[in-house]
Design a protein around this motif. Structure first.
Motif, PDB file in Angstrom:
ATOM      1  N   ALA A 200     -10.262  -8.687  -2.886  1.00 64.27           N
ATOM      2  CA  ALA A 200      -9.473  -9.408  -3.080  1.00 64.27           C
ATOM      3  C   ALA A 200      -7.997  -8.572  -1.574  1.00 64.27           C
ATOM      4  O   ALA A 200      -6.862  -9.152  -1.841  1.00 64.27           O
ATOM      5  CB  ALA A 200      -8.402  -8.322  -4.325  1.00 64.27           C
ATOM      6  N   GLU A 201      -8.247  -7.455  -1.151  1.00 68.34           N
ATOM      7  CA  GLU A 201      -7.580  -7.089   0.506  1.00 68.34           C
ATOM      8  C   GLU A 201      -7.711  -7.949   0.880  1.00 68.34           C
ATOM      9  O   GLU A 201      -6.433  -8.207   1.462  1.00 68.34           O
ATOM     10  CB  GLU A 201      -8.351  -5.873   0.648  1.00 68.34           C
ATOM     11  CG  GLU A 201      -7.661  -4.428  -0.639  1.00 68.34           C
ATOM     12  CD  GLU A 201      -8.746  -2.954  -0.063  1.00 68.34           C
ATOM     13  OE1 GLU A 201      -8.053  -1.911  -0.183  1.00 68.34           O
ATOM     14  OE2 GLU A 201      -9.336  -2.940   0.562  1.00 68.34           O
ATOM     15  N   ALA A 202      -8.635  -8.341   1.234  1.00 67.13           N
ATOM     16  CA  ALA A 202      -8.698  -9.847   2.783  1.00 67.13           C
ATOM     17  C   ALA A 202      -8.028 -10.843   1.796  1.00 67.13           C
ATOM     18  O   ALA A 202      -7.205 -11.556   3.143  1.00 67.13           O
ATOM     19  CB  ALA A 202      -9.990  -9.734   2.850  1.00 67.13           C
ATOM     20  N   ILE A 227       3.634  16.065  -8.750  1.00 63.17           N
ATOM     21  CA  ILE A 227       3.378  15.356  -7.769  1.00 63.17           C
ATOM     22  C   ILE A 227       4.304  13.946  -8.355  1.00 63.17           C
ATOM     23  O   ILE A 227       3.763  14.372  -9.885  1.00 63.17           O
ATOM     24  CB  ILE A 227       1.310  14.893  -7.821  1.00 63.17           C
ATOM     25  CG1 ILE A 227       1.575  16.252  -7.333  1.00 63.17           C
ATOM     26  CG2 ILE A 227       1.057  13.580  -7.675  1.00 63.17           C
ATOM     27  CD1 ILE A 227      -0.643  15.745  -7.242  1.00 63.17           C
ATOM     28  N   ILE A 228       4.313  13.008  -7.854  1.00 57.00           N
ATOM     29  CA  ILE A 228       5.431  12.090  -8.328  1.00 57.00           C
ATOM     30  C   ILE A 228       4.884  10.726  -8.036  1.00 57.00           C
ATOM     31  O   ILE A 228       4.655   9.589 -10.012  1.00 57.00           O
ATOM     32  CB  ILE A 228       6.542  11.922  -8.046  1.00 57.00           C
ATOM     33  CG1 ILE A 228       6.870  12.166  -6.099  1.00 57.00           C
ATOM     34  CG2 ILE A 228       7.435  13.045  -8.468  1.00 57.00           C
ATOM     35  CD1 ILE A 228       8.012  11.266  -5.716  1.00 57.00           C
ATOM     36  N   SER A 229       4.021  10.298  -7.701  1.00 48.57           N
ATOM     37  CA  SER A 229       2.993   9.584  -7.204  1.00 48.57           C
ATOM     38  C   SER A 229       1.966   9.405  -5.987  1.00 48.57           C
ATOM     39  O   SER A 229       2.074  10.604  -6.009  1.00 48.57           O
ATOM     40  CB  SER A 229       3.974   8.057  -6.782  1.00 48.57           C
ATOM     41  OG  SER A 229       3.980   8.511  -5.461  1.00 48.57           O
ATOM     42  N   CYS A 230       0.847   8.978  -6.381  1.00 51.32           N
ATOM     43  CA  CYS A 230      -0.250   8.664  -5.393  1.00 51.32           C
ATOM     44  C   CYS A 230      -0.220   7.247  -4.853  1.00 51.32           C
ATOM     45  O   CYS A 230       0.057   6.279  -6.036  1.00 51.32           O
ATOM     46  CB  CYS A 230      -1.500   9.161  -6.401  1.00 51.32           C
ATOM     47  SG  CYS A 230      -2.566   8.051  -7.048  1.00 51.32           S
ATOM     48  N   GLN A 231      -0.876   7.285  -4.135  1.00 53.25           N
ATOM     49  CA  GLN A 231      -1.114   5.495  -3.383  1.00 53.25           C
ATOM     50  C   GLN A 231      -2.561   5.413  -2.357  1.00 53.25           C
ATOM     51  O   GLN A 231      -2.819   5.864  -2.108  1.00 53.25           O
ATOM     52  CB  GLN A 231      -0.197   5.512  -2.181  1.00 53.25           C
ATOM     53  CG  GLN A 231       1.549   5.587  -2.822  1.00 53.25           C
ATOM     54  CD  GLN A 231       2.577   5.433  -1.687  1.00 53.25           C
ATOM     55  OE1 GLN A 231       3.136   4.659  -0.906  1.00 53.25           O
ATOM     56  NE2 GLN A 231       3.496   5.986  -1.610  1.00 53.25           N
ATOM     57  N   ILE A 232      -3.219   4.588  -3.094  1.00 52.26           N
ATOM     58  CA  ILE A 232      -4.216   3.724  -2.275  1.00 52.26           C
ATOM     59  C   ILE A 232      -4.385   2.699  -1.744  1.00 52.26           C
ATOM     60  O   ILE A 232      -3.913   1.451  -2.287  1.00 52.26           O
ATOM     61  CB  ILE A 232      -5.147   3.602  -3.835  1.00 52.26           C
ATOM     62  CG1 ILE A 232      -5.104   5.885  -4.280  1.00 52.26           C
ATOM     63  CG2 ILE A 232      -6.911   3.871  -2.920  1.00 52.26           C
ATOM     64  CD1 ILE A 232      -6.263   6.079  -5.311  1.00 52.26           C
ATOM     65  N   GLY A 233      -4.513   2.880  -0.561  1.00 50.90           N
ATOM     66  CA  GLY A 233      -4.602   1.294   0.048  1.00 50.90           C
ATOM     67  C   GLY A 233      -4.561   0.847   1.200  1.00 50.90           C
ATOM     68  O   GLY A 233      -5.821   1.946   1.816  1.00 50.90           O
TER      69      GLY A 233
END
Length: 244
Positions: A200-202, A227-233
């Motif tokens: 999916a990332e590709a 903590i308001i958000s987390c980001q995984i990318g």
């Protein structure tokens, strides 16, 4: 060597794919195909050069091997962009200030948003309980039309209901968060590693699955340390330079 074009007319191609590759290379060098732009389809190029699609495919593979083109399965061949986009990593992470690119317009788009139960990892990152409702947004950043990063941004669905819609209206998470009483926020930590992209990332980054990405994960906190958000990318490693 002589091949036939669609009209059945004989077309001299010299040494076949090598000649086609040379002509296409010259067209790119002369600016007929801009950096980051998508080439015409394989079929269209075959007709343009008057060669078979097998020959055209071999020519494109040669230029990909030289690093002049990148081929994304299901999307096409793209001229490699000589940006690169630069990401400044600090305690405050702001898209408009931290991501810069020469002669490129930087934008973001929320491709999808959904409310789902938090798994154990996301719950721990957000200081929630597993199963609590979280808003998960898939956000892609672009330099002009070229994607440079894709991230899954997660936050409490109870606290930040409709955040995706507010971002779409304002174009800024910083501005959208003010409606929830978050006047400022900081990046608590960011972990960066190199790995191969998922399928999916590709696809979203329009790159080969054989090209590594710069994967990252981090959490943002407000003025109270909540903590308001987390980001995984991940960033497209060939298009982004991370500065610490």
């Amino acid at each position: 060597m002589v091949e036939k074009n669609r009209q059945g007319e004989g077309v001299k191609t010299g040494s076949g794919w090598a000649t086609v590759a040379a002509e296409l290379r010259n067209a790119i060098d002369e600016g007929k195909h801009a950096p980051g732009s998508r080439l015409p389809s394989e079929r269209a190029l075959s007709e343009q050069f008057g060669v078979s699609r097998v020959t055209m495919r071999r020519a494109i593979a040669e230029l990909e091997g030289e690093g002049l083109l990148r081929v994304a399965r299901g999307s096409g061949a793209y001229v490699r962009a000589d940006m690169p986009v630069r990401f400044q990593l600090g305690d405050k992470v702001r898209f408009s200030k931290d991501l810069t690119a020469t002669d490129a317009n930087l934008t973001r788009k929320v491709l999808s948003a959904r409310e789902i139960p938090a798994n154990a990892d996301i719950a721990a990152r957000l200081a929630l309980q597993p199963g609590d409702a979280v808003l998960e947004m898939c956000v892609v950043a672009y330099a002009d039309a070229l994607p440079v990063s894709v991230v899954m941004r997660s936050c409490s669905a109870e606290r930040f209901a409709d955040l995706a819609e507010k971002f779409a209206a304002t174009g800024s998470f910083t501005t959208a968060l003010r409606d929830y009483g978050v006047t400022d926020y900081w990046r608590r930590s960011t972990d960066i590693t190199a790995r191969m992209p998922t399928e999916a990332e590709a696809r979203l980054l329009q790159q080969s699955r054989l090209t590594p990405v710069l994967a990252y994960a981090g959490e943002d906190i407000d003025a109270d340390g909540t903590i308001i958000s987390c980001q995984i990318g991940c960033f497209a490693s060939e298009r982004v330079v991370v500065t610490v």
